[in-house]
Design a protein around this motif. Structure first.
Motif, short mmCIF file in Angstrom:
data_model
loop_
_atom_site.label_atom_id
_atom_site.label_comp_id
_atom_site.label_asym_id
_atom_site.label_seq_id
_atom_site.Cartn_x
_atom_site.Cartn_y
_atom_site.Cartn_z
N GLU A 1 -3.89 5.51 0.72
CA GLU A 1 -3.00 4.68 1.53
C GLU A 1 -1.54 4.83 1.09
OE1 GLU A 1 -4.76 0.88 0.98
OE2 GLU A 1 -6.45 1.29 2.36
N ALA A 2 -1.31 4.99 -0.20
CA ALA A 2 0.05 5.17 -0.70
C ALA A 2 0.66 6.46 -0.16
CB ALA A 2 0.06 5.18 -2.23
N ALA A 3 -0.13 7.50 -0.08
CA ALA A 3 0.37 8.76 0.50
C ALA A 3 0.68 8.57 1.97
CB ALA A 3 -0.66 9.87 0.30
N GLY A 4 -0.16 7.83 2.67
CA GLY A 4 0.07 7.60 4.09
C GLY A 4 1.29 6.76 4.37
N ASP A 5 1.62 5.84 3.45
CA ASP A 5 2.77 4.95 3.64
C ASP A 5 4.07 5.53 3.09
OD1 ASP A 5 1.07 3.11 4.79
OD2 ASP A 5 0.75 1.99 2.93
N ALA A 6 3.99 6.64 2.39
CA ALA A 6 5.17 7.19 1.70
C ALA A 6 6.23 7.69 2.68
CB ALA A 6 4.74 8.33 0.78
N GLN B 1 3.38 11.30 -3.88
CA GLN B 1 2.21 10.48 -3.57
C GLN B 1 1.00 11.34 -3.20
OE1 GLN B 1 1.92 7.42 -4.21
NE2 GLN B 1 4.05 6.83 -4.53
N ASP B 2 1.26 12.45 -2.53
CA ASP B 2 0.18 13.38 -2.20
C ASP B 2 -0.45 13.93 -3.47
OD1 ASP B 2 -1.27 15.31 -0.37
OD2 ASP B 2 -0.08 16.74 -1.53
N THR B 3 0.40 14.31 -4.43
CA THR B 3 -0.10 14.80 -5.71
C THR B 3 -0.93 13.74 -6.42
OG1 THR B 3 1.79 16.30 -5.99
CG2 THR B 3 0.59 15.67 -7.98
N LEU B 4 -0.47 12.49 -6.41
CA LEU B 4 -1.19 11.41 -7.08
C LEU B 4 -2.56 11.17 -6.43
CD1 LEU B 4 1.72 8.88 -7.73
CD2 LEU B 4 0.52 10.30 -9.42
#
Length: 240
Positions: free
Chosen positions: A143-148, A156-159
């Motif tokens: 979700e963090a990657a999607g909201d970045a 965020q994608d890497t994380l």
């Protein structure tokens, strides 16, 4: 122009039906390769949208999105009128043979190793079954990657991907993946962020997360491989 028989024969070496799942990325890769290889030179017109879409098996909408990216990068220009179309504009000169060969081999090695490690990690996570805190960690990272915002997307994608690999509970796998991911990130830093690709990537993240949390190893491996192959298509197109 490339619309004579010889031109079509040359293009047949590069333009081919794309695989399902990564139509935009693979279409962009193939057109970039056509330009980088000099099969359509500066000032020459690309085949019509109908022919390009037909050769690659993509919709006209997907093709236009790919051509828009190339226009934004200054690699093609569109002209209207009777003699209009999409023309190649100022492509970068090809690299010297030895250097290009080394670059292609290096990029391919990193991309293949990443795919093997990440698809294996996804399968392991699905086999082990994630619930409770581990499952929530994966969902939160997705979700963090999607909201970045775009400027923070690659971090965020890497994380997200590191979280997935860490949850496979193999320190050796995590160490190897961290090293290859650093190399992949260096390569990603050399190409533009594409909104269409980011949207597609997030849909693939969601599918991968769902497959892992559903405990479906085959689906998880397939989702991870397809996602890695989409990224690989972009990198090959822009860099090799």
């Amino acid at each position: 122009m490339v619309e004579n028989g010889a031109g079509r024969d040359r293009l047949a070496r590069v333009l081919r039906p794309v695989r399902a799942g990564n139509g935009f990325e693979e279409a962009l890769e193939q057109i970039l390769q056509t330009i980088r290889l000099g099969l359509v030179r500066h000032g020459e017109r690309l085949p019509s949208e109908r022919e390009l879409a037909g050769r690659m098996g993509v919709s006209r909408v997907t093709l236009r999105e790919a051509l828009k990216v190339l226009a934004e990068q200054g690699l093609v220009v569109s002209r209207r009128g009777r003699y209009g179309g999409t023309f190649v504009h100022s492509p970068e000169p090809p690299a010297e043979g030895a250097r290009l060969g080394a670059e292609v081999a290096e990029v391919e090695d990193a991309l293949r190793f990443r795919e093997v490690l990440e698809s294996g990690a996804a399968e392991l996570c699905a086999v082990q079954g994630l619930s409770g805190v581990p499952a929530q960690r994966l969902r939160t990272a997705m979700e963090a990657a999607g909201d970045a915002e775009p400027a923070d997307y690659r971090r965020q994608d890497t994380l997200f991907h590191l979280t997935l690999v860490e949850l496979a509970d193999s320190p050796s796998l995590t160490a190897q993946y961290t090293a290859v991911r650093a190399r992949v990130n260096e390569l990603l830093g050399r190409i533009p962020l594409l909104v269409r690709n980011l949207e597609h990537s997030q849909a693939q993240h969601a599918e991968l997360t769902d497959a892992v949390l559903a405990g479906d190893p085959e689906r998880a491996r397939r989702a991870a491989r397809e996602h890695c192959q989409g990224t690989a298509a972009l990198l090959r197109g822009f860099l090799t």
